[in-house]
Write a protein that holds these residues in place. Structure first.
Motif, PDB file in Angstrom:
ATOM      1  N   GLU A   1       0.822  -1.223   0.000  1.00 47.77           N
ATOM      2  CA  GLU A   1       0.000   0.000   0.000  1.00 47.77           C
ATOM      3  C   GLU A   1       0.855   1.273   0.000  1.00 47.77           C
ATOM      4  OE1 GLU A   1      -4.049   1.270  -0.196  1.00 47.77           O
ATOM      5  OE2 GLU A   1      -3.183  -0.740  -0.210  1.00 47.77           O
ATOM      6  N   ASN A   2       1.954   1.273  -0.796  1.00 40.29           N
ATOM      7  CA  ASN A   2       2.831   2.445  -0.944  1.00 40.29           C
ATOM      8  C   ASN A   2       3.526   2.854   0.350  1.00 40.29           C
ATOM      9  OD1 ASN A   2       2.275   2.755  -3.716  1.00 40.29           O
ATOM     10  ND2 ASN A   2       0.429   3.937  -3.256  1.00 40.29           N
ATOM     11  N   THR A   3       3.777   1.876   1.215  1.00 40.89           N
ATOM     12  CA  THR A   3       4.503   2.192   2.439  1.00 40.89           C
ATOM     13  C   THR A   3       5.460   1.058   2.771  1.00 40.89           C
ATOM     14  OG1 THR A   3       4.273   2.986   4.714  1.00 40.89           O
ATOM     15  CG2 THR A   3       2.872   1.141   4.075  1.00 40.89           C
TER      16      THR A   3
ATOM     17  N   HIS B   1       2.497   5.690   8.174  1.00 44.01           N
ATOM     18  CA  HIS B   1       1.284   6.229   7.562  1.00 44.01           C
ATOM     19  C   HIS B   1       1.607   6.846   6.198  1.00 44.01           C
ATOM     20  CE1 HIS B   1      -1.169   5.734  11.111  1.00 44.01           C
ATOM     21  NE2 HIS B   1      -0.374   6.493  11.859  1.00 44.01           N
ATOM     22  N   PRO B   2       0.627   6.972   5.297  1.00 45.37           N
ATOM     23  CA  PRO B   2       0.846   7.657   4.017  1.00 45.37           C
ATOM     24  C   PRO B   2       1.411   9.068   4.242  1.00 45.37           C
ATOM     25  CG  PRO B   2      -1.302   6.593   4.039  1.00 45.37           C
ATOM     26  CD  PRO B   2      -0.758   6.471   5.434  1.00 45.37           C
TER      27      PRO B   2
ATOM     28  N   ALA C   1       7.089   6.201   3.778  1.00 47.76           N
ATOM     29  CA  ALA C   1       5.981   5.953   2.852  1.00 47.76           C
ATOM     30  C   ALA C   1       6.005   6.952   1.698  1.00 47.76           C
ATOM     31  CB  ALA C   1       4.650   6.049   3.593  1.00 47.76           C
TER      32      ALA C   1
ATOM     33  N   ILE D   1       0.998  11.270  -0.212  1.00 47.98           N
ATOM     34  CA  ILE D   1      -0.401  11.095  -0.579  1.00 47.98           C
ATOM     35  C   ILE D   1      -0.637  11.745  -1.934  1.00 47.98           C
ATOM     36  CG2 ILE D   1      -2.779  11.596   0.077  1.00 47.98           C
ATOM     37  CD1 ILE D   1      -1.846  11.706   2.986  1.00 47.98           C
TER      38      ILE D   1
ATOM     39  N   PRO E   1      -6.957   7.330   3.248  1.00 52.12           N
ATOM     40  CA  PRO E   1      -5.715   6.595   2.955  1.00 52.12           C
ATOM     41  C   PRO E   1      -5.109   5.963   4.206  1.00 52.12           C
ATOM     42  CG  PRO E   1      -5.715   8.745   1.886  1.00 52.12           C
ATOM     43  CD  PRO E   1      -6.857   8.746   2.834  1.00 52.12           C
TER      44      PRO E   1
ATOM     45  N   THR F   1      -4.517   1.962   4.571  1.00 53.61           N
ATOM     46  CA  THR F   1      -3.185   1.423   4.842  1.00 53.61           C
ATOM     47  C   THR F   1      -3.203   0.541   6.082  1.00 53.61           C
ATOM     48  OG1 THR F   1      -2.195   3.406   3.865  1.00 53.61           O
ATOM     49  CG2 THR F   1      -0.755   2.018   5.186  1.00 53.61           C
TER      50      THR F   1
END
Length: 587
Positions: free
Chosen positions: A12-14, A66-67, A72, A75, A83, A87
């Motif tokens: 999830e982009n992290t 966190h985003p 990470a 956003i 988001p 996540t």
């Protein structure tokens, strides 16, 4: 052997760090959901220590960013808290996959309560934890943002910055909360939250916090099983990353609560074993989190250009006990900016800092310790194994000290960029613990502050520690007196010995053709130390044509203001490209 760092995973982009349970069976799985901003920086090391402690008693865990925070990705589309909840849900699913446990316990602090409470309110069937721990939870968003604003002003004052210098709108210590997130937080009010009957709760209540105690009573009145403890040591944990102390009593109570869950009948068997780390794919960069060093004892992140062969490499060294993403997330910003300019970088936590466990039986105070040079060498070995060019060492404050001294110790250094370096050689008259806890200012800075109206107000109200400030001023004056009498004492004085050692080091780098860029914020105390060795105006630096100086305007020691961070990033990029070109010609 030291214990291994957490195993990095991406989703999830992290980036997350998975700590498996020791032994054959996993008794439980814990998902850590972080606070936001300066509070997250402060709790980061304590949560790694807790994860290691839980692993030793059969509890696996996963913690993540966190985003738009830490490591990470930013956003991409503003969407409030959605988001963050997405996540958290992805992290829960990943932890279940890693452990084979279908039931989890969630541990949150501060801001981290909001995405978890959003998932609970949504009654998502895929998110059904057995228990949720709320440590100093945010339950009333508007009040939290007011407290954050006040806290930000205190931080700015402590850094010697005008109010609001940290960033626009909702921000603290250079970390900015995106507007849609702040709007969603502002509207959050969990006084109407109805807890699911199947979930048990643990709440650590801050001293004199009517909101924390009120939330506990709210859950109890709804019939929930609630364990309440006093959050002893809260202020010592969240005041400053460099002095943060783990709240031992609270963490012991939390561990006991976690071990009280009967998960022996949890469905599923052992997970798939240690996962592959994966990568984060940005528009201009690719980042790969990894463990390295003997026994995978260290954690770091490699950042490379997405569409080009690297023209150079930067080894980004951490400052104090800040995690490798950096104060105000500056190291992440720099790494990704460099990648967009064709420069690879490697950033990492030294042993005993943030996500890298300490060396067994090592010194408790690792800053300004020769032992950190071994960590730099381990990073250089990894960079060499990957096939990247020898790097330029970049660091600020204690990281600059490490960059300079590691350059002396290892010939693989292509150059040094030392930002606000306090000293080049450690003065035996200085106590490391005192220096890092109560970083003194220059005498000129004390003079400027003395004529500010807010300083007079803080003095009258008792908010200034006069004995410590007076002690720092006396130390500065004593050093100036010592410098004045040094010619009489000759080579026997401490200052003369230090000066001789520093010039010997500079000669060594000159003879090896290692370029050095000394970067200082205007008025930084490091300039006073520079003057002790090279003359009031630094005129003796002329002996070293490989050395240059650069001044940052409107910047504090931490380089917090966004404009100053941008200026520093551009200087680092241009200097690395220049160093790489010049050393190639010399070679």
């Amino acid at each position: 052997m030291p214990c291994s760092a957490g195993q990095p995973v991406t989703f999830e982009n992290t980036i997350g760090l998975y700590t498996p349970a020791q032994g054959l069976a996993t008794r439980a799985a814990v998902l850590f959901v972080s606070p936001w901003g300066l509070e997250e920086l402060c709790v980061h090391k304590a949560w790694r220590e807790l994860a290691d402690r839980l692993a030793s008693v059969g509890v696996a865990s996963l913690r993540y960013d966190h985003p738009g925070t830490g490591d990470a990705l930013d956003i991409s589309v503003p969407a409030g808290l959605e988001p963050f909840a997405a996540t958290a849900l992805a992290a829960a699913r990943r932890l279940r996959d890693l452990t084979g446990c279908d039931r989890l316990v969630v541990v949150t602090q501060g801001f981290g309560a909001l995405p978890i409470l959003a998932l609970l309110q949504a009654q998502d069937s895929s998110f059904q934890p057995e228990g949720v721990a709320f440590l100093a939870p945010v339950t009333h968003g508007r009040r939290y943002l007011r407290e954050l604003s006040l806290w930000s002003k205190v931080v700015d004052e402590g850094l010697g910055l005008p109010p609001g210098s940290s960033g626009p709108n909702t921000s603290i210590a250079g970390l900015v909360m995106e507007d849609s997130v702040a709007a969603a937080v502002r509207s959050a009010d969990l006084r109407a939250f109805e807890p699911p009957a199947s979930i048990r709760f643990f709440i650590a209540e801050r001293p004199q916090s009517d909101m924390d105690a009120g939330f506990s009573r709210q859950l109890q009145n709804a019939g929930a099983d609630v364990t309440r403890v006093d959050f002893e040591g809260y202020s010592d944990l969240v005041s400053n990353p460099i002095t943060a102390e783990a709240p031992i009593a609270v963490l012991k109570a939390l561990t006991t609560w976690i071990l009280g869950f009967d998960l022996s009948n949890a469905n599923g068997g052992p997970g798939p074993g240690m996962p592959s780390s994966g990568v984060l794919d940005g528009s201009d960069f690719i980042e790969c989190p990894m463990r390295f060093g003997a026994g995978d004892r260290l954690f770091g992140v490699l950042c490379t250009p997405a569409n080009a062969i690297p023209a150079g490499t930067a080894l980004l060294l951490g400052t104090g006990y800040d995690r490798q993403s950096g104060w105000a997330r500056s190291t992440v910003e720099t790494a990704r900016f460099l990648a967009a300019s064709g420069i690879a970088s490697f950033r990492f936590d030294a042993a005993g800092v943030a996500d890298s466990p300490p060396v067994p039986n090592g010194e408790a105070q690792v800053l300004y310790s020769p032992g950190q040079i071994a960590d730099v060498r381990a990073a250089l070995d990894r960079i060499e194994a990957i096939g990247l060019p020898d790097p330029v060492f970049v660091g600020r404050c204690s990281g600059a000290y490490l960059a300079f001294n590691a350059a002396l110790a290892d010939p693989r250094c292509r150059g040094v960029i030392a930002v606000n370096i306090l000293t080049f050689a450690w003065d035996p008259r200085d106590d490391v613990d005192q220096m890092v806890r109560y970083n003194p200012r220059s005498l000129e800075d004390y003079k400027r502050r003395a004529f500010r109206m807010e300083t007079a107000y803080r003095l009258i109200s008792g908010k200034i520690d006069m004995p410590r400030a007076a002690g720092n001023i006396l130390k500065i004056v004593a050093r100036r007196v010592s410098k004045a009498v040094a010619p009489v004492m000759g080579s026997l004085s401490v200052d003369a010995k230090l000066r001789t050692g520093v010039h010997r080091a500079f000669r060594q780098l000159r003879e090896r053709h290692v370029p050095v860029s000394l970067v200082y914020s205007e008025g930084d105390i490091g300039l006073a130390r520079l003057g002790q060795h090279f003359g009031r105006d630094g005129q003796l630096l002329a002996r070293y044509p490989n050395v240059s100086r650069f001044l940052l305007a409107d910047a504090d020691h931490n380089v917090t203001p966004p404009a100053a961070r941008s200026a520093l990033r551009h200087h680092i990029r241009d200097t690395i490209l220049a160093f790489t070109s010049s050393t190639r010609k010399v070679g």
